[in-house]
Design a protein around this motif. Structure first.
Motif, PDB file in Angstrom:
ATOM      1  N   SER A 763       6.248  15.910   9.591  1.00  0.00           N
ATOM      2  CA  SER A 763       6.931  16.778  10.541  1.00  0.00           C
ATOM      3  C   SER A 763       6.091  16.884  11.809  1.00  0.00           C
ATOM      4  CB  SER A 763       7.147  18.167   9.925  1.00  0.00           C
ATOM      5  OG  SER A 763       5.899  18.759   9.607  1.00  0.00           O
ATOM      6  N   GLU A 764       6.643  17.589  12.810  1.00  0.00           N
ATOM      7  CA  GLU A 764       5.944  17.711  14.081  1.00  0.00           C
ATOM      8  C   GLU A 764       4.742  18.651  13.956  1.00  0.00           C
ATOM      9  OE1 GLU A 764       8.867  19.075  16.914  1.00  0.00           O
ATOM     10  OE2 GLU A 764      10.412  18.142  15.667  1.00  0.00           O
ATOM     11  N   GLY A 765       3.754  18.413  14.798  1.00  0.00           N
ATOM     12  CA  GLY A 765       2.590  19.292  14.815  1.00  0.00           C
ATOM     13  C   GLY A 765       1.399  18.653  15.490  1.00  0.00           C
ATOM     14  N   VAL A 766       0.240  19.283  15.235  1.00  0.00           N
ATOM     15  CA  VAL A 766      -1.012  18.829  15.835  1.00  0.00           C
ATOM     16  C   VAL A 766      -2.036  18.631  14.722  1.00  0.00           C
ATOM     17  CG1 VAL A 766      -2.892  19.418  17.430  1.00  0.00           C
ATOM     18  CG2 VAL A 766      -0.557  20.127  17.940  1.00  0.00           C
ATOM     19  N   PHE A 767      -2.826  17.581  14.815  1.00  0.00           N
ATOM     20  CA  PHE A 767      -3.917  17.402  13.864  1.00  0.00           C
ATOM     21  C   PHE A 767      -5.226  17.196  14.612  1.00  0.00           C
ATOM     22  CE2 PHE A 767      -2.656  12.963  14.552  1.00  0.00           C
ATOM     23  CZ  PHE A 767      -3.904  12.339  14.722  1.00  0.00           C
ATOM     24  N   GLN A 768      -6.321  17.549  13.918  1.00  0.00           N
ATOM     25  CA  GLN A 768      -7.661  17.295  14.444  1.00  0.00           C
ATOM     26  C   GLN A 768      -8.437  16.491  13.417  1.00  0.00           C
ATOM     27  OE1 GLN A 768      -9.742  20.527  16.729  1.00  0.00           O
ATOM     28  NE2 GLN A 768      -8.256  21.836  15.710  1.00  0.00           N
ATOM     29  N   LEU A 769      -9.312  15.626  13.899  1.00  0.00           N
ATOM     30  CA  LEU A 769     -10.080  14.757  13.036  1.00  0.00           C
ATOM     31  C   LEU A 769     -11.558  14.881  13.425  1.00  0.00           C
ATOM     32  CD1 LEU A 769      -9.366  12.727  10.763  1.00  0.00           C
ATOM     33  CD2 LEU A 769      -9.410  10.923  12.494  1.00  0.00           C
ATOM     34  N   TRP A 770     -12.441  15.071  12.428  1.00  0.00           N
ATOM     35  CA  TRP A 770     -13.882  15.214  12.674  1.00  0.00           C
ATOM     36  C   TRP A 770     -14.665  14.178  11.890  1.00  0.00           C
ATOM     37  CZ3 TRP A 770     -10.760  19.494  11.750  1.00  0.00           C
ATOM     38  CH2 TRP A 770     -10.720  20.487  12.748  1.00  0.00           C
ATOM     39  N   ASP A 771     -15.885  13.903  12.373  1.00  0.00           N
ATOM     40  CA  ASP A 771     -16.768  13.046  11.601  1.00  0.00           C
ATOM     41  C   ASP A 771     -17.583  13.902  10.636  1.00  0.00           C
ATOM     42  OD1 ASP A 771     -18.826  14.267  13.010  1.00  0.00           O
ATOM     43  OD2 ASP A 771     -19.306  12.509  14.230  1.00  0.00           O
ATOM     44  N   GLY A 772     -18.546  13.282   9.942  1.00  0.00           N
ATOM     45  CA  GLY A 772     -19.318  14.007   8.938  1.00  0.00           C
ATOM     46  C   GLY A 772     -20.150  15.124   9.506  1.00  0.00           C
ATOM     47  N   ASP A 773     -20.482  15.085  10.811  1.00  0.00           N
ATOM     48  CA  ASP A 773     -21.252  16.142  11.462  1.00  0.00           C
ATOM     49  C   ASP A 773     -20.354  17.156  12.148  1.00  0.00           C
ATOM     50  OD1 ASP A 773     -23.709  15.037  10.724  1.00  0.00           O
ATOM     51  OD2 ASP A 773     -23.647  13.650  12.426  1.00  0.00           O
ATOM     52  N   HIS A 774     -19.050  17.098  11.838  1.00  0.00           N
ATOM     53  CA  HIS A 774     -18.051  18.012  12.390  1.00  0.00           C
ATOM     54  C   HIS A 774     -17.909  17.880  13.909  1.00  0.00           C
ATOM     55  CE1 HIS A 774     -17.483  20.113   8.550  1.00  0.00           C
ATOM     56  NE2 HIS A 774     -18.781  19.970   8.393  1.00  0.00           N
ATOM     57  N   LYS A 775     -18.141  16.687  14.399  1.00  0.00           N
ATOM     58  CA  LYS A 775     -17.877  16.384  15.805  1.00  0.00           C
ATOM     59  C   LYS A 775     -16.461  15.842  15.922  1.00  0.00           C
ATOM     60  CE  LYS A 775     -22.679  15.360  16.967  1.00  0.00           C
ATOM     61  NZ  LYS A 775     -23.645  14.318  17.390  1.00  0.00           N
ATOM     62  N   VAL A 776     -15.735  16.315  16.945  1.00  0.00           N
ATOM     63  CA  VAL A 776     -14.327  15.962  17.088  1.00  0.00           C
ATOM     64  C   VAL A 776     -14.178  14.472  17.403  1.00  0.00           C
ATOM     65  CG1 VAL A 776     -12.225  16.371  18.404  1.00  0.00           C
ATOM     66  CG2 VAL A 776     -13.744  18.277  17.864  1.00  0.00           C
ATOM     67  N   LEU A 777     -13.331  13.805  16.629  1.00  0.00           N
ATOM     68  CA  LEU A 777     -12.993  12.409  16.891  1.00  0.00           C
ATOM     69  C   LEU A 777     -11.649  12.288  17.606  1.00  0.00           C
ATOM     70  CD1 LEU A 777     -13.941  10.789  13.451  1.00  0.00           C
ATOM     71  CD2 LEU A 777     -15.255  10.661  15.579  1.00  0.00           C
ATOM     72  N   TRP A 778     -10.714  13.173  17.240  1.00  0.00           N
ATOM     73  CA  TRP A 778      -9.355  13.016  17.743  1.00  0.00           C
ATOM     74  C   TRP A 778      -8.618  14.345  17.641  1.00  0.00           C
ATOM     75  CZ3 TRP A 778      -6.805   7.770  16.061  1.00  0.00           C
ATOM     76  CH2 TRP A 778      -5.854   7.373  17.033  1.00  0.00           C
ATOM     77  N   ILE A 779      -7.887  14.712  18.668  1.00  0.00           N
ATOM     78  CA  ILE A 779      -6.960  15.838  18.638  1.00  0.00           C
ATOM     79  C   ILE A 779      -5.645  15.315  19.191  1.00  0.00           C
ATOM     80  CG2 ILE A 779      -6.453  18.167  19.447  1.00  0.00           C
ATOM     81  CD1 ILE A 779      -9.445  18.581  19.867  1.00  0.00           C
ATOM     82  N   LYS A 780      -4.559  15.479  18.432  1.00  0.00           N
ATOM     83  CA  LYS A 780      -3.305  14.857  18.889  1.00  0.00           C
ATOM     84  C   LYS A 780      -2.086  15.611  18.386  1.00  0.00           C
ATOM     85  CE  LYS A 780      -1.007  10.411  19.321  1.00  0.00           C
ATOM     86  NZ  LYS A 780      -1.060   8.972  19.015  1.00  0.00           N
ATOM     87  N   GLY A 781      -1.125  15.753  19.274  1.00  0.00           N
ATOM     88  CA  GLY A 781       0.190  16.255  18.893  1.00  0.00           C
ATOM     89  C   GLY A 781       1.092  15.070  18.581  1.00  0.00           C
ATOM     90  N   THR A 782       1.931  15.240  17.585  1.00  0.00           N
ATOM     91  CA  THR A 782       2.753  14.105  17.154  1.00  0.00           C
ATOM     92  C   THR A 782       4.055  14.577  16.530  1.00  0.00           C
ATOM     93  OG1 THR A 782       2.814  12.211  15.646  1.00  0.00           O
ATOM     94  CG2 THR A 782       1.526  14.088  14.937  1.00  0.00           C
ATOM     95  N   ALA A 783       5.006  13.670  16.495  1.00  0.00           N
ATOM     96  CA  ALA A 783       6.294  13.992  15.863  1.00  0.00           C
ATOM     97  C   ALA A 783       6.255  13.774  14.365  1.00  0.00           C
ATOM     98  CB  ALA A 783       7.401  13.138  16.482  1.00  0.00           C
ATOM     99  N   ASN A 784       5.212  13.061  13.877  1.00  0.00           N
ATOM    100  CA  ASN A 784       5.089  12.807  12.446  1.00  0.00           C
ATOM    101  C   ASN A 784       3.614  12.918  12.057  1.00  0.00           C
ATOM    102  OD1 ASN A 784       4.818  11.536   9.831  1.00  0.00           O
ATOM    103  ND2 ASN A 784       6.889  10.731  10.149  1.00  0.00           N
ATOM    104  N   LEU A 785       3.249  14.086  11.557  1.00  0.00           N
ATOM    105  CA  LEU A 785       1.850  14.358  11.249  1.00  0.00           C
ATOM    106  C   LEU A 785       1.269  13.360  10.250  1.00  0.00           C
ATOM    107  CD1 LEU A 785       1.905  18.272  11.009  1.00  0.00           C
ATOM    108  CD2 LEU A 785       0.460  16.934  12.550  1.00  0.00           C
TER     109      LEU A 785
END
Length: 839
Positions: A763-785
């Motif tokens: 479904s639609e929404g936003v996801f965040q992705l972190w590496d092992g040190d909790h540093k942000v790799l990706w933040i993205k809104g999408t129509a298919n999470l």
């Protein structure tokens, strides 16, 4: 106490009757967000308002005096039998209750209730997708500086709660308020632009501390406003305990001088500034309560020479005391003396000596460092022998500090208490003469501590210094201490600006000198002697000639007539190295006798045949952590390893060495002991009118005109009335360290694994992705999470954590079209390359 069993989120929870739902949930590890709630405070709901408050020069009257506090509304929960949501902080559990803490209705209501809170607080940074790790100094979105979050950003309770609850799209932009920022009073800053009206500070001041210097009102537009109850905090009765700062969930109240990661050190600087780390707040609290002997026990937990310290300590604790930011520091040293002078033996009940370890230890020197090391090593069960070059124990405490400052009976009593533990004392045993390190090793001593001190006068070449009436400071003080009756001439010139020089000048007065002049290189305010020492000398009629150095001693037929001195333009060079500079002018001062009191030096002649013990600049080199010398098993501390310091520094060195030596001998190295079970301090300090202006008590002293008649102690000590008054001036800064805090929201981050990824909907929404040190790799809104997250993880081999939030971004028809495109092309329209998606 009766117990109540309830069900919270499907879990059985049993708590005492009278517990709130919020507390019951937290006891079970179930998180419920709240901003007005604090575990040490009563609920905000029902909290009484004031009639009027002050925010600096701004007075605000209560437009709704009949209204009590309402609370933030973020802790609402669903009780099964109730139609409406309930405030969990103000609702008590009842047997059989079934409670839900999180569902769509609850989340929506919390977001609604968060809107008015954020409306009055800068929140642009809280809605920024790039907030993680942001320094606030540079903003890619060009948010005006005054609309960005404050310096608590990144560790702000409001920020954490808002992130957990979710910020509604209906939250309006914050409008700058230009309210007062009060930064002129002591210890903390109050910024009304950041206040959310949670009233925590009000309840901390009134209900927790019992002071009630601040309150809240409802203004003309229905907002809660907080301020002092009179125009200034001082007039309002503030005791500057800073409990209000501790409970503030935003940057509205902030400490002026508490560094991140240094909270205990900076909040209780009297304790951290003490080289022995005595628990100053605790013993002051006990004195204020009239518990003199209990205070003595707390002091003795850290030092074996408390009565001596109560008279001659340089008290760095007072220099650090936070009360001085209000008016004057607490007279900590004098209060220590008061407690110890009232010794009735309570501390002995819990004092213990460990079982015999079978190890022998030699202590060379019986000054404060040696006595302290001996004391703690004996406590650990070792057989300890103290060797002393002179006839009596005490080192410079006996042979350097005048009796008018440290009476012999006090010194003798405290040394006897140490030796009574079973320590053997051998006087007239000088290292390098009557005994050697090799001899000690042969006699079975497995560890040696060198505490020989600095018992020589530091000397300089000076024309005329060989005249008959020239004395050297340390030697002069030692002769007087040994009982020699020295009769000085009428006019004495003392050269030096340190403590030895001041003691020499005052002792000269007691040895018959009528006119004493101290000449020193330093400016008056830069003299190495403490300011109170110099003031005491001035009070007794000693003259001080600062910024001058000796050129030569003037004599006539072998008799001293005075001294030629020259102005000193600088004492240290640009690198901070002692390198005095003088101008070319000269002046002469009259005098009949000269005492060169230029400080102390250690006699290290005993090391001539011990090359493994290194010496640098006249001091023994030791390992900083253990105080062990280059010779295994031989330790050193006190004035023999550092520029002559104070007794408290020597005691700290003795403690450190004793711990290291015990460990090396097979012990634990733990020399701590508890001589008084303290319990929990009372958080209610009460209200006392005019507290901020209470003056520092002055220690009674012997009349200045009588001081030269004998060596009677000058400082007479506090009376009971004075001691109680002075101890009650303490801000009790340590109470903040006993305060609880709200739990942080649970992290929404999920580990990247198959089980967690199955939770992600398509479904639609936003996801965040972190590496092992909790540093942000990706933040993205999408129509298919689901699809987009799986693709992002596949493209990033460092991906370790993720979270997601469903959010309807598109109409139903837009979503259908986007899904079709994703299926056909495998990417969201406008998604761009991987690099463009990274923030």
């Amino acid at each position: 106490m009766a117990m109540v069993r309830v069900t919270i989120d499907g879990r059985q929870v049993e708590v005492p009757s009278g517990t709130s739902i919020l507390s019951a949930a937290r006891s079970a590890g179930i998180y419920i967000p709240a901003l007005c709630h604090h575990p040490d405070l009563p609920p905000a709901k029902g909290s009484p308002a004031a009639g009027v408050i002050f925010q600096g020069d701004r007075m605000i009257e209560n437009t709704k005096p009949e209204e009590d506090g309402k609370g933030c509304g973020l802790c609402v929960v669903k009780i099964e039998e109730n139609e409406d949501l309930a405030a969990s902080c103000a609702t008590e559990v009842k047997t059989g209750m079934v409670i839900v803490t999180n569902n769509e209705t609850i989340r929506t209501k919390r977001q609604e209730n968060l809107v008015p809170i954020l409306t009055r607080h800068p929140h642009a940074c809280l809605t920024c997708a790039q907030q993680e790790g942001c320094s606030r100094s540079q903003c890619s979105l060009n948010v005006p500086q005054n609309e960005r979050c404050c310096m608590t950003f990144g560790h702000c309770e409001l920020q954490n709660v808002a992130t957990y609850v979710g910020i509604s799209a209906r939250t309006p932009k914050w409008v700058p308020t230009n309210l007062p920022i009060l930064d002129q009073h002591a210890l903390f800053i109050r910024d009304y632009n950041l206040c959310i009206g949670c009233t925590r500070c009000v309840r901390a001041c009134r209900d927790l501390r019992g002071i009630e210097a601040i309150g809240f009102v409802v203004d003309g537009i229905g907002r809660v406003q907080i301020g002092s109850l009179r125009p200034t905090l001082e007039e309002s009765g503030c005791k500057f305990c800073t409990a209000c700062v501790e409970v503030c969930p935003t940057g509205a109240l902030m400490d002026k001088s508490v560094r991140p990661g240094k909270k205990e050190e900076d909040l209780v600087p009297c304790k951290s500034a003490c080289p022995a780390h005595m628990d100053v707040p605790w013993y002051l609290r006990l004195i204020a309560e009239g518990k003199r002997d209990e205070a003595n026990a707390v002091i003795r937990e850290k030092v074996p020479l408390p009565g001596i310290l109560g008279r001659v300590c340089i008290h760095p604790c007072e220099e650090a005391c936070r009360r001085k930011e209000v008016n004057e520091p607490i007279s900590i040293c004098a209060l220590k003396r008061y407690a110890v002078d009232g010794d009735r033996g309570l501390w002995k009940k819990n004092a213990k000596v460990g079982d015999h370890s079978g190890k022998k230890v030699a202590i060379i020197g019986s000054g404060p460092a040696g006595l302290t090391a001996a004391f703690y090593l004996r406590k650990k069960g070792h057989r300890v022998t103290v060797f002393e070059a002179r006839g009596k124990a005490g080192g410079m405490m006996r042979y350097g500090i005048p009796r008018y400052r440290l009476p012999a009976d006090i010194l003798d009593k405290e040394i006897k208490d140490i030796f009574d533990l079973g320590i053997e004392f051998k006087p007239n045993q000088a290292l390098g003469k009557e005994l050697t390190l090799d001899q000690l090793e042969k006699e079975g001593y497995e560890a040696v501590f060198l505490g020989v001190g600095a018992q020589l006068s530091r000397r300089i070449p000076l024309e005329g210094a060989d005249a008959a009436d020239v004395l050297w400071g340390v030697d002069f003080l030692s002769r007087v201490a040994e009982g020699e009756r020295i009769r000085l001439k009428d006019r004495v010139i003392v050269i030096g600006g340190g403590s030895v020089a001041v003691d020499t000048a005052l002792t000269a007065k007691r040895c018959g000198a009528k006119d004493v002049t101290v000449v020193c290189l330093e400016k008056r305010e830069e003299m190495p002697a403490h300011s109170w020492e110099v003031e005491e000398a001035l009070a007794e009629g000693v003259k001080v000639m600062p910024s001058r150095g000796p050129h030569k001693i003037l004599t006539d037929k072998g008799r001293i007539t005075g001294m030629e001195i020259r102005p000193c333009t600088s004492v240290f060079d640009d690198r901070g190295v002692f390198n005095p500079k003088f101008d070319d002018t000269r002046e002469s001062i009259q005098g009949d006798q000269v005492i060169l009191a230029l400080g102390q030096a250690a006699d290290l002649s005993f090391l001539q045949s011990t090359p493994s013990i290194e010496v640098e600049n006249g001091l023994i080199t030791v390992d900083e952590a253990s105080l062990e010398t280059g010779m295994t098993g031989v330790y050193a501390g006190g004035d023999v390893t550092a520029v002559p310091g104070a007794i408290i520094h020597a005691i700290a060195a003795g403690r450190k060495a004793a711990s290291a030596m015990d460990k090396a001998l097979g012990g634990t190295g733990d020399i701590e002991e508890v001589l008084l079970e303290k319990g929990t301090p009372n958080p209610n300090v009460g209200r006392h009118e005019g507290f901020a202006a209470w003056p520092r008590e002055r220690v009674p002293e012997l009349d200045v005109h009588r001081r030269h008649e004998s060596s009677q102690e000058v400082a007479l000590g506090f009376t009971e009335e004075q001691a109680l008054k002075e101890a009650r001036r303490c801000l009790q800064c340590d109470l903040r360290l006993t305060m609880a805090c709200n739990p942080a929201p649970p992290k929404k981050r999920l580990a990247v694994n198959e089980k967690n990824l199955q939770q992600v909907p398509e479904s639609e929404g936003v996801f965040q992705l972190w590496d092992g040190d909790h540093k942000v790799l990706w933040i993205k809104g999408t129509a298919n999470l689901r699809q987009e997250l799986l693709r992002a993880i596949e493209d990033n081999d460092q991906a370790a954590w993720f979270d997601f939030e469903e959010d309807k971004m598109y109409s139903k028809r837009e979503s259908e079209l986007l899904q079709k495109v994703l299926q056909e092309y495998g990417r969201m329209p406008g998604g761009g390359s991987e690099d463009e998606d990274l923030f």
